[in-house]
Design a protein around this motif. Sequence first.
Motif, mmCIF file in Angstrom:
data_model
loop_
_atom_site.group_PDB
_atom_site.id
_atom_site.type_symbol
_atom_site.label_atom_id
_atom_site.label_comp_id
_atom_site.label_asym_id
_atom_site.label_seq_id
_atom_site.Cartn_x
_atom_site.Cartn_y
_atom_site.Cartn_z
ATOM 1 N N VAL A 86 0.759 -1.225 -0.031
ATOM 2 C CA VAL A 86 -0.167 0.067 0.144
ATOM 3 C C VAL A 86 0.868 1.132 0.004
ATOM 4 O O VAL A 86 1.842 1.273 0.626
ATOM 5 C CB VAL A 86 -0.858 0.047 1.237
ATOM 6 C CG1 VAL A 86 -1.560 1.217 1.227
ATOM 7 C CG2 VAL A 86 -1.943 -1.216 1.194
ATOM 8 N N VAL A 91 -2.723 5.932 1.338
ATOM 9 C CA VAL A 91 -3.683 6.173 0.141
ATOM 10 C C VAL A 91 -5.164 5.376 0.273
ATOM 11 O O VAL A 91 -5.067 4.267 0.757
ATOM 12 C CB VAL A 91 -3.014 6.340 -1.218
ATOM 13 C CG1 VAL A 91 -1.790 7.122 -1.487
ATOM 14 C CG2 VAL A 91 -2.671 4.737 -1.541
ATOM 15 N N GLU A 92 -6.060 5.979 -0.136
ATOM 16 C CA GLU A 92 -7.548 5.272 -0.266
ATOM 17 C C GLU A 92 -7.126 4.270 -1.298
ATOM 18 O O GLU A 92 -6.999 4.512 -2.520
ATOM 19 C CB GLU A 92 -8.594 6.247 -0.446
ATOM 20 C CG GLU A 92 -9.850 5.664 -0.259
ATOM 21 C CD GLU A 92 -11.032 6.781 -0.458
ATOM 22 O OE1 GLU A 92 -12.151 6.282 -1.069
ATOM 23 O OE2 GLU A 92 -10.763 7.841 -0.198
ATOM 24 N N LEU A 93 -7.717 2.945 -1.143
ATOM 25 C CA LEU A 93 -7.532 2.098 -1.993
ATOM 26 C C LEU A 93 -9.382 1.357 -2.086
ATOM 27 O O LEU A 93 -10.145 1.195 -1.189
ATOM 28 C CB LEU A 93 -7.099 0.822 -1.782
ATOM 29 C CG LEU A 93 -5.379 1.190 -1.829
ATOM 30 C CD1 LEU A 93 -4.536 -0.170 -1.519
ATOM 31 C CD2 LEU A 93 -4.993 1.370 -3.330
ATOM 32 N N GLN A 105 -7.287 -2.369 -8.372
ATOM 33 C CA GLN A 105 -7.930 -1.484 -7.203
ATOM 34 C C GLN A 105 -7.746 -0.192 -7.878
ATOM 35 O O GLN A 105 -6.879 0.423 -8.877
ATOM 36 C CB GLN A 105 -7.047 -1.476 -5.869
ATOM 37 C CG GLN A 105 -7.164 -3.047 -5.311
ATOM 38 C CD GLN A 105 -6.087 -3.018 -4.093
ATOM 39 O OE1 GLN A 105 -4.801 -2.840 -4.402
ATOM 40 N NE2 GLN A 105 -6.835 -3.072 -2.978
ATOM 41 N N GLU A 143 -6.903 3.565 -6.876
ATOM 42 C CA GLU A 143 -6.121 4.185 -5.952
ATOM 43 C C GLU A 143 -6.545 5.727 -5.991
ATOM 44 O O GLU A 143 -6.541 6.257 -6.816
ATOM 45 C CB GLU A 143 -4.664 4.120 -6.055
ATOM 46 C CG GLU A 143 -3.698 4.858 -5.304
ATOM 47 C CD GLU A 143 -2.216 4.416 -5.412
ATOM 48 O OE1 GLU A 143 -1.601 3.570 -5.042
ATOM 49 O OE2 GLU A 143 -1.624 5.162 -6.387
ATOM 50 N N THR A 144 -6.524 6.196 -4.634
ATOM 51 C CA THR A 144 -6.950 7.927 -4.525
ATOM 52 C C THR A 144 -5.662 8.535 -4.018
ATOM 53 O O THR A 144 -5.514 8.278 -2.840
ATOM 54 C CB THR A 144 -8.172 8.086 -3.771
ATOM 55 O OG1 THR A 144 -9.403 7.402 -4.353
ATOM 56 C CG2 THR A 144 -8.576 9.682 -3.802
ATOM 57 N N LYS A 157 -7.857 9.904 -9.073
ATOM 58 C CA LYS A 157 -8.068 8.570 -9.084
ATOM 59 C C LYS A 157 -7.380 7.766 -10.214
ATOM 60 O O LYS A 157 -7.676 8.307 -11.212
ATOM 61 C CB LYS A 157 -9.714 8.241 -8.791
ATOM 62 C CG LYS A 157 -10.206 8.831 -7.533
ATOM 63 C CD LYS A 157 -11.844 8.591 -7.563
ATOM 64 C CE LYS A 157 -12.509 8.969 -6.544
ATOM 65 N NZ LYS A 157 -12.035 8.262 -5.352
ATOM 66 N N ASP A 216 -6.572 3.474 -11.646
ATOM 67 C CA ASP A 216 -6.267 2.240 -11.460
ATOM 68 C C ASP A 216 -4.787 1.707 -11.204
ATOM 69 O O ASP A 216 -3.879 2.141 -11.653
ATOM 70 C CB ASP A 216 -6.979 1.248 -12.491
ATOM 71 C CG ASP A 216 -8.463 1.149 -12.834
ATOM 72 O OD1 ASP A 216 -9.075 1.974 -11.908
ATOM 73 O OD2 ASP A 216 -8.576 0.921 -13.926
ATOM 74 N N ILE A 217 -4.560 0.644 -10.264
ATOM 75 C CA ILE A 217 -3.433 -0.021 -10.153
ATOM 76 C C ILE A 217 -3.553 -1.406 -10.338
ATOM 77 O O ILE A 217 -4.799 -1.967 -9.892
ATOM 78 C CB ILE A 217 -2.861 0.487 -8.761
ATOM 79 C CG1 ILE A 217 -3.541 0.122 -7.519
ATOM 80 C CG2 ILE A 217 -2.493 1.936 -8.910
ATOM 81 C CD1 ILE A 217 -2.881 0.110 -6.200
ATOM 82 N N ASP A 226 1.711 2.147 -12.901
ATOM 83 C CA ASP A 226 0.449 1.639 -12.354
ATOM 84 C C ASP A 226 0.411 0.163 -12.161
ATOM 85 O O ASP A 226 -0.230 -0.172 -11.419
ATOM 86 C CB ASP A 226 -0.690 2.295 -13.203
ATOM 87 C CG ASP A 226 -0.799 3.616 -13.219
ATOM 88 O OD1 ASP A 226 -0.459 4.447 -12.246
ATOM 89 O OD2 ASP A 226 -1.782 4.185 -14.040
ATOM 90 N N ARG A 254 1.958 -2.021 -10.494
ATOM 91 C CA ARG A 254 2.986 -1.994 -9.537
ATOM 92 C C ARG A 254 4.041 -3.008 -9.167
ATOM 93 O O ARG A 254 5.253 -2.619 -8.978
ATOM 94 C CB ARG A 254 2.019 -1.752 -8.155
ATOM 95 C CG ARG A 254 1.437 -0.544 -8.120
ATOM 96 C CD ARG A 254 2.337 0.738 -7.657
ATOM 97 N NE ARG A 254 1.855 2.081 -7.996
ATOM 98 C CZ ARG A 254 1.062 2.597 -7.474
ATOM 99 N NH1 ARG A 254 0.743 2.081 -5.977
ATOM 100 N NH2 ARG A 254 0.784 3.804 -7.667
#
Length: 278
Positions: free
Chosen positions: A135, A143-145, A183, A185-186, A192, A194-195, A221, A223
Amino acid sequence: MAAKSEAGNAIVETIKTVVYAVLIAGVFRTLFFQPFWIPSGSMKDTLLIGDFLFVNKMAYGYSYASCPTVRVPRLGINIDAEDLCGFLKGDNERVLASEPQRGDVVVFRHPVSGADFIKRLIGLPGDEIQMVDGVLHINGKAVELEDAGQFEEVFKAQGPERLYPRCENGPVGEGALCTKTRQIETLPNGVKHDILNIARQASDQTPIYTVPEGHYFFMGDNRDNSTDSRVPQSIGGVGYVPFENIVGRADRIMFSSAGRSMLFFWTWRADRFFKRID
């Protein structure tokens, strides 16, 4: 004699036309937009292998990295931006500079090799960046997921480099379905994107990176399939990227080829024409 003179004039005019066209193209690539073809899967699913886009060079101003790089190995052409504008390198400044924003998808020159990379801007000067159990943490806060299902593709050779994707459900055979966890990610500024995640690996657990002044921290992205700022330059990674090494911002995909060449129009992906890059 008149016929020879006219033929000679025609040749001169043709040469002049070619020279003018090259000069105009050079100015266009230097000041406005540079074509870029995605060669690897490090930015999936935002960018796919074979996406063709134009990099906006006006977005952040100009530096030595704004000069065009032209490499055509088959013709023995290898002109680097540093060959043309290297005299501007070293002060880490830009003309008509504008600060990149967190979350921008950016093309930049690798600080060591000079190769063009495309990644997402994650860390600004002064930020503390860390991965904890996969994360992303920025300045000590996760970060928010949000779960977004799976990313699916066929396990087969992709693009001119014939690269095979990595699969969370792998290993799988040729032609089988290859999946990755997706997910949303914000980032702290509300961007926002995608990852993708494939497996637990060393890049999911890192020390705290403090981004130096005048430098930026980039990540892919996709990861678990990206060589980026998490890996120091001393061992082949990207590390921190100086402001002057930024080429420009990627805003929109023009078209996308699922085949070995962007000229193979029958392999173009119908759903990616003029697609906005978020």
